[in-house]
Design an enzyme around this catalytic site. Structure first.
Site, PDB file in Angstrom:
ATOM      1  N   TRP A 176       0.749  -1.267   0.004  1.00 47.05           N
ATOM      2  CA  TRP A 176      -0.031  -0.008  -0.008  1.00 47.05           C
ATOM      3  C   TRP A 176       1.132   1.215   0.067  1.00 47.05           C
ATOM      4  CZ3 TRP A 176      -4.397  -1.193   4.235  1.00 47.05           C
ATOM      5  CH2 TRP A 176      -4.840  -2.272   3.869  1.00 47.05           C
TER       6      TRP A 176
ATOM      7  N   HIS B  45      12.849  -2.115  -1.125  1.00 49.07           N
ATOM      8  CA  HIS B  45      12.092  -1.694  -2.283  1.00 49.07           C
ATOM      9  C   HIS B  45      12.907  -0.518  -2.916  1.00 49.07           C
ATOM     10  CE1 HIS B  45       8.941   0.293  -4.447  1.00 49.07           C
ATOM     11  NE2 HIS B  45       8.187  -0.883  -4.100  1.00 49.07           N
TER      12      HIS B  45
ATOM     13  N   SER C  75       3.424  -1.837 -11.802  1.00 46.47           N
ATOM     14  CA  SER C  75       2.136  -1.547 -12.716  1.00 46.47           C
ATOM     15  C   SER C  75       1.512  -3.029 -12.968  1.00 46.47           C
ATOM     16  CB  SER C  75       2.593  -0.940 -14.224  1.00 46.47           C
ATOM     17  OG  SER C  75       3.045   0.302 -13.714  1.00 46.47           O
TER      18      SER C  75
ATOM     19  N   GLY D 245       1.399  -2.647  -6.553  1.00 45.13           N
ATOM     20  CA  GLY D 245       1.269  -1.210  -5.754  1.00 45.13           C
ATOM     21  C   GLY D 245      -0.145  -0.645  -5.938  1.00 45.13           C
ATOM     22  N   GLY D 246      -0.277   0.308  -6.793  1.00 40.79           N
ATOM     23  CA  GLY D 246      -1.624   1.309  -6.982  1.00 40.79           C
ATOM     24  C   GLY D 246      -2.718   0.165  -6.763  1.00 40.79           C
TER      25      GLY D 246
HETATM   26  O1  LIG Z   1       5.928  -2.464  -4.351  1.00 34.70           O
HETATM   27  C1  LIG Z   1       5.144  -2.277  -5.437  1.00 34.70           C
HETATM   28  C2  LIG Z   1       5.717  -1.748  -6.510  1.00 34.70           C
HETATM   29  O2  LIG Z   1       6.504  -0.726  -6.136  1.00 34.70           O
HETATM   30  C3  LIG Z   1       4.829  -1.431  -7.878  1.00 34.70           C
HETATM   31  O3  LIG Z   1       4.014  -0.342  -7.726  1.00 34.70           O
HETATM   32  P1  LIG Z   1       2.869  -0.168  -8.915  1.00 34.70           P
HETATM   33  O4  LIG Z   1       2.007  -1.455  -8.828  1.00 34.70           O
HETATM   34  O5  LIG Z   1       1.935   0.986  -8.399  1.00 34.70           O
HETATM   35  O6  LIG Z   1       3.561   0.013  -9.976  1.00 34.70           O
END
Ligand SMILES: O=C[C@H](O)COP(=O)(O)O
Length: 261
Positions: free
Chosen positions: A11, A100, A218, A239-240
């Site tokens: 998150w 990360h 993504s 993530g998002g």
């Molecule tokens: O930890 C998750 C990642 O940084 C991916 O983020 P995202 O899905 O928003 O690109």
């Protein structure tokens, strides 16, 4: 050995503890338990939400796990603002993300720091999700495989084979994080296969066959199917899309092999 897919929702710095409860409730309501026999689903909220998430998940016997976005490399003491592995273990965390790219870039975390954090997590029975990934310049120069292998070796230096058997690796190309530019399935597979070969070299082929390697950057419900169909991609660090209950539940269902929700 068959590897159970893992979908981890990072998150980042989003949602207070009340919003966290609402999101976990919605995910649990949307994703029937039968899917969790085929996929492990975990949420990785901010530290301040973890106690609320624990209370909800344990109280309602929800089949999700949860974890933290970071851990101190130190056990306890004068480290203002840091959170120890012991504290996270006491809260029932299963996973902790280490290294990360946002921490490597914004907080100057080196491979050595990431390694120390992975060790600290293991010491308290937490599963570190060790993140690696190249920037766009390295990708464009064609050096991404070598770069990721070196970053992984640096981040696991000194860990025993037994320790390496307990980790999860997440390959997250920095240019794909939060940009909507997902790596192609072939690109993800290329690096995840190199990660597995490196784990075989550092530990053993048997351990490499059992360690889960995630792709992140993504990931959403539209692209997760193709990504995890790759032989060396065992799930996603999301993530998002992990902030939207319907989408996160849907992509978890797809990782479980369906049917769609
Ligand atoms: O930890 C998750 C990642 O940084 C991916 O983020 P995202 O899905 O928003 O690109």
């Amino acid at each position: 050995m068959a590897r159970k897919p893992l979908i981890a929702g990072n998150w980042k710095m989003n949602l207070n503890h009340l919003e966290a409860i609402a999101l976990v409730q919605k995910i649990a309501f949307t994703l029937p338990d039968k899917y969790l026999e085929k996929v492990d689903v975990t949420v990785i909220p901010p530290f301040t939400d973890i106690r609320s998430v624990q209370t909800l998940i344990e109280g309602d016997k929800i089949g999700l796990t949860y974890g933290a976005q970071d851990v101190s490399a130190h056990g306890s003491g004068a480290y203002t603002g840091e959170i120890s592995g012991a504290m996270l273990a006491k809260l029932g965390c299963t996973y902790v993300v280490v290294g990360h790219s946002e921490r490597r870039t914004l907080h100057g975390e080196t491979d050595e720091i990431v390694r120390d954090k992975a060790k600290a997590a293991l010491e308290y029975g937490l599963t570190p999700i060790v993140c690696i990934g190249e920037g766009l310049d390295i990708r464009e120069a064609g050096n991404h495989v070598a770069y990721n292998v070196e970053q992984l070796k640096g981040s696991l230096a000194g860990l025993s084979a037994d320790d390496i058997a307990k980790i999860v690796v997440a390959y997250e190309p920095v240019w794909a994080i939060g940009t909507g530019k997902v790596a192609s399935a072939a690109d993800a597979q290329e690096v995840c296969a190199a990660v597995r070969a490196t784990v075989a070299e550092l530990a053993s082929p048997e351990i490499a066959a059992s360690v889960r390697v995630l792709y992140g950057g993504s990931v959403n419900a539209k692209n997760v199917g193709e990504l995890i169909a790759q032989p060396d991609v065992d799930g996603g660090l999301v993530g998002g899309a992990s902030l939207k209950a319907d989408e996160f539940a849907q992509l978890s269902a797809i990782a479980a092999g369906g049917p769609l929700l």
